[in-house]
Design an enzyme around this catalytic site. Structure first.
Site, PDB file in Angstrom:
ATOM      1  N   ASP A   1      -0.542   3.155  -1.705  1.00 38.76           N
ATOM      2  CA  ASP A   1      -0.358   3.952  -2.924  1.00 38.76           C
ATOM      3  C   ASP A   1      -1.273   3.501  -4.058  1.00 38.76           C
ATOM      4  O   ASP A   1      -1.661   4.300  -4.906  1.00 38.76           O
ATOM      5  CB  ASP A   1       1.110   3.952  -3.374  1.00 38.76           C
ATOM      6  CG  ASP A   1       1.709   2.567  -3.527  1.00 38.76           C
ATOM      7  OD1 ASP A   1       0.989   1.560  -3.352  1.00 38.76           O
ATOM      8  OD2 ASP A   1       2.916   2.479  -3.820  1.00 38.76           O
ATOM      9  N   ASN A   2      -1.622   2.233  -4.109  1.00 41.36           N
ATOM     10  CA  ASN A   2      -2.563   1.730  -5.128  1.00 41.36           C
ATOM     11  C   ASN A   2      -3.089   0.375  -4.689  1.00 41.36           C
ATOM     12  O   ASN A   2      -2.647  -0.181  -3.678  1.00 41.36           O
ATOM     13  CB  ASN A   2      -1.882   1.607  -6.504  1.00 41.36           C
ATOM     14  CG  ASN A   2      -0.540   0.931  -6.472  1.00 41.36           C
ATOM     15  OD1 ASN A   2       0.507   1.578  -6.594  1.00 41.36           O
ATOM     16  ND2 ASN A   2      -0.531  -0.388  -6.288  1.00 41.36           N
TER      17      ASN A   2
ATOM     18  N   ASP B   1       2.626  -0.308   0.344  1.00 42.58           N
ATOM     19  CA  ASP B   1       3.011  -0.424  -1.069  1.00 42.58           C
ATOM     20  C   ASP B   1       2.231  -1.560  -1.724  1.00 42.58           C
ATOM     21  O   ASP B   1       2.482  -2.736  -1.440  1.00 42.58           O
ATOM     22  CB  ASP B   1       4.518  -0.691  -1.149  1.00 42.58           C
ATOM     23  CG  ASP B   1       5.088  -0.449  -2.536  1.00 42.58           C
ATOM     24  OD1 ASP B   1       4.304  -0.202  -3.465  1.00 42.58           O
ATOM     25  OD2 ASP B   1       6.322  -0.506  -2.693  1.00 42.58           O
ATOM     26  N   ASP B   2       1.264  -1.220  -2.566  1.00 47.86           N
ATOM     27  CA  ASP B   2       0.467  -2.218  -3.299  1.00 47.86           C
ATOM     28  C   ASP B   2      -0.549  -2.943  -2.419  1.00 47.86           C
ATOM     29  O   ASP B   2      -0.904  -4.084  -2.704  1.00 47.86           O
ATOM     30  CB  ASP B   2       1.359  -3.290  -3.957  1.00 47.86           C
ATOM     31  CG  ASP B   2       2.099  -2.808  -5.178  1.00 47.86           C
ATOM     32  OD1 ASP B   2       1.939  -1.633  -5.537  1.00 47.86           O
ATOM     33  OD2 ASP B   2       2.852  -3.604  -5.764  1.00 47.86           O
TER      34      ASP B   2
ATOM     35  N   CYS C   1       2.981   2.773  -8.541  1.00 48.13           N
ATOM     36  CA  CYS C   1       3.696   3.287  -7.371  1.00 48.13           C
ATOM     37  C   CYS C   1       4.221   4.705  -7.535  1.00 48.13           C
ATOM     38  O   CYS C   1       3.859   5.607  -6.790  1.00 48.13           O
ATOM     39  CB  CYS C   1       4.860   2.361  -7.021  1.00 48.13           C
ATOM     40  SG  CYS C   1       4.380   0.668  -6.649  1.00 48.13           S
TER      41      CYS C   1
END
Length: 526
Positions: A329-330, A59-60, A95
């Site tokens: 995700d990013n 996540d991130d 997200c």
């Protein structure tokens, strides 16, 4: 063959004397035996178990600013054992929208998740009735995969106006989903639709470790007759950046990297990038350095997760038949163009993501240049499962051919779309009255990371001859940003006024087509 040996001994016994020992079985018997053997071979081929799949989605986690540096075990056990994609991108740097693209294989303009709110379609009833009912886990389940999920799903998942805890998306056999956004302690899970509350005990509750332990337990109880799919979605390195106790002192001297676009003014960029104070105040630098350090600390538990999973797969004799995907995700930024911390922007630090894969047919130590998008993940997983991809409504394309050419033929895309819908508050932030309404993600010194008109679409060209990005904003300025990433990898200069107008026209036409593409038409644009 045992049946054939048995038949021969019967023939010998029936023939009697020396002559029976050398007699040939009647033709009809031989044909019957051959037919039986052929039938057995066909059945075995049909019933051969597909490869297992594990997807680890952080996540991130950035890749541009050193986000993979703490992942020594992961790089050794997945990257060095397989393929590392150095041009992997999210099609939207946020997200919920990105995860929706991963689950469906669709661009945001087709799954219509605009931001992290229920009103922005994040895990909304509309999402659940539409795109979620066609997400890749459903197809894997139909392919007889044993499916397991643990961790963060979508930002609004489990909220009362998003179906509550009892909603379990279709396709999952075992479901351990975090209610809401990333946490490490003091959270609630939906465990197969039932509420499970957690506190602040490291041994019982630390979410990354809980995901690891439950996935290992699942692997201990799988059926050997069918393949398995695990999607593990730890909170790291998302805020609140709470590392495990044993890692709280790691990277004590580390600071956010000061090169590239760090603490540079965004003078020729969209207005949101023109408003931060430059140079950044010391308070902001201290804050983002601390965040950068803690992000790395939280990732060490994910690194442990990978090590334990690989060991377990070896113990149960499934490692050689399992694809392991590692992706975020990013991306993320910490001080680039004087923006403190966040994602949501069109620049490389926010849209590039780590991607590594190991598995059957993938040679070790590969570094692959072909551009791969997060919308390509779903078709790749389904390709591995043996599904005919022409039967699925997907914008992405399988990249199995890129990492395992012996298994598939395929082609790479010459350009692709990145799109984002800005999010803001309808009223003025009391702490920043001069900025007016329509902003969000504002820091104490009135640097805001998002706004309603931070809405953009970009076409990114990445081939042997061109490394360009062309972006249009949906705002009152109709602002355009263009970058030549060959000569300007940090996107310091917006060259829109220097580029041949004919090139701008071509990029504009491609962007228009990409913004309305669906399915195969997303691959065929010239």
């Amino acid at each position: 063959m045992a049946a054939l040996r048995q038949s021969r001994s019967l023939t010998e016994r029936r023939g009697g004397g020396g002559r029976g020992r050398h007699s040939v079985a009647p033709l009809s018997t031989t044909l019957t035996l051959l037919l039986a053997l052929l039938t057995c071979c066909v059945r075995c081929a049909c019933c051969a178990k597909s490869s297992n799949i594990i997807l680890i989605l952080t996540d991130d986690q950035d890749v541009q600013l050193g986000g993979m540096t703490p992942m020594k075990k992961t790089k050794a056990l997945i990257g060095e054992a397989g393929a590392t994609f150095v041009n992997a991108f999210t099609v939207t740097p946020l997200c919920c929208s990105s995860r929706s693209s991963i689950l469906t294989g669709r661009y945001p303009h087709n799954h219509e998740v605009r931001n992290n709110s229920v009103s922005g379609n994040c895990s909304s009833p509309l999402w659940q009735k539409g795109p979620e009912s066609e997400a890749f886990p459903i197809y894997l389940s139909k392919q007889k995969y044993q499916t397991f999920f643990a961790g963060k799903y979508l930002n609004q998942y489990g909220k009362k106006d998003a179906g509550d805890i009892g909603h379990v998306p279709p396709g999952w056999d075992q479901w351990n989903a975090l209610v809401g956004n990333s946490q490490y302690y003091n959270y609630t899970l939906s465990v197969n639709g039932k509420e499970e509350k957690h506190g602040d005990s490291y041994e019982k509750d630390y979410l990354t470790d809980l995901i690891t332990n439950r996935s290992l337990h699942f692997l201990d109880n799988i059926s050997p007759q069918h393949p398995f799919f695990l999607m593990l979605s730890p909170p790291a390195p998302h805020s609140p950046w709470t590392p495990a106790p044993q890692y709280q002192k790691e990277f004590g001297d580390v600071k956010a990297p000061r090169d590239g676009s760090f603490n540079k003014p965004g003078k020729d960029k969209h207005w949101l990038l023109r408003q931060p104070v430059n140079p950044m105040p010391d308070s902001s630098l201290t804050f983002l350095d601390n965040a950068f350090r803690k992000r790395w600390q939280t990732l060490l538990s994910v690194d442990d997760m990978v090590e334990k999973l690989v060991k377990k797969l070896g113990d149960i004799k499934e490692l050689d038949n399992t694809y392991i995907f590692y992706m975020s995700d990013n991306g993320y930024h910490t001080g680039q163009f004087s923006l403190p911390i966040d994602k949501r922007q069109l620049y490389e630090f926010d849209i590039r993501v780590p991607l590594m894969v190991r598995g059957p047919g993938i040679k070790p130590n590969q570094t692959l240049q072909a551009p791969v998008l997060n919308i390509d993940l779903a078709p790749t997983l389904l390709d591995i499962s043996g599904l005919n991809l022409s039967t699925v409504n997907i914008d992405g394309q399988s990249f199995l051919s890129q990492m395992a050419p012996s298994l598939r033929n395929g082609s790479t895309r010459p350009f692709f779309l990145v799109e984002y819908t800005g999010e803001g508050h309808p009223t003025t932030d009391p702490a920043c009255p001069k900025l007016g309404p329509g902003l969000s993600q504002c820091f104490p010194d009135c640097v805001c990371e998002d706004a309603y008109n931070n809405t953009y679409a970009c076409v990114r060209t990445l081939d042997s001859g061109h490394n360009l990005q062309y972006c249009e904003f949906a705002d009152s300025e109709s602002f355009v940003e263009v970058y030549n990433l060959t000569s300007d990898p940090h996107q310091l200069e917006n060259i829109v006024k220097k580029v041949d107008p004919a090139v701008l026209q071509v990029m504009n036409q491609r962007l228009i087509k990409l913004q309305s593409c669906v399915g195969d038409s997303c691959h065929d644009i010239k």
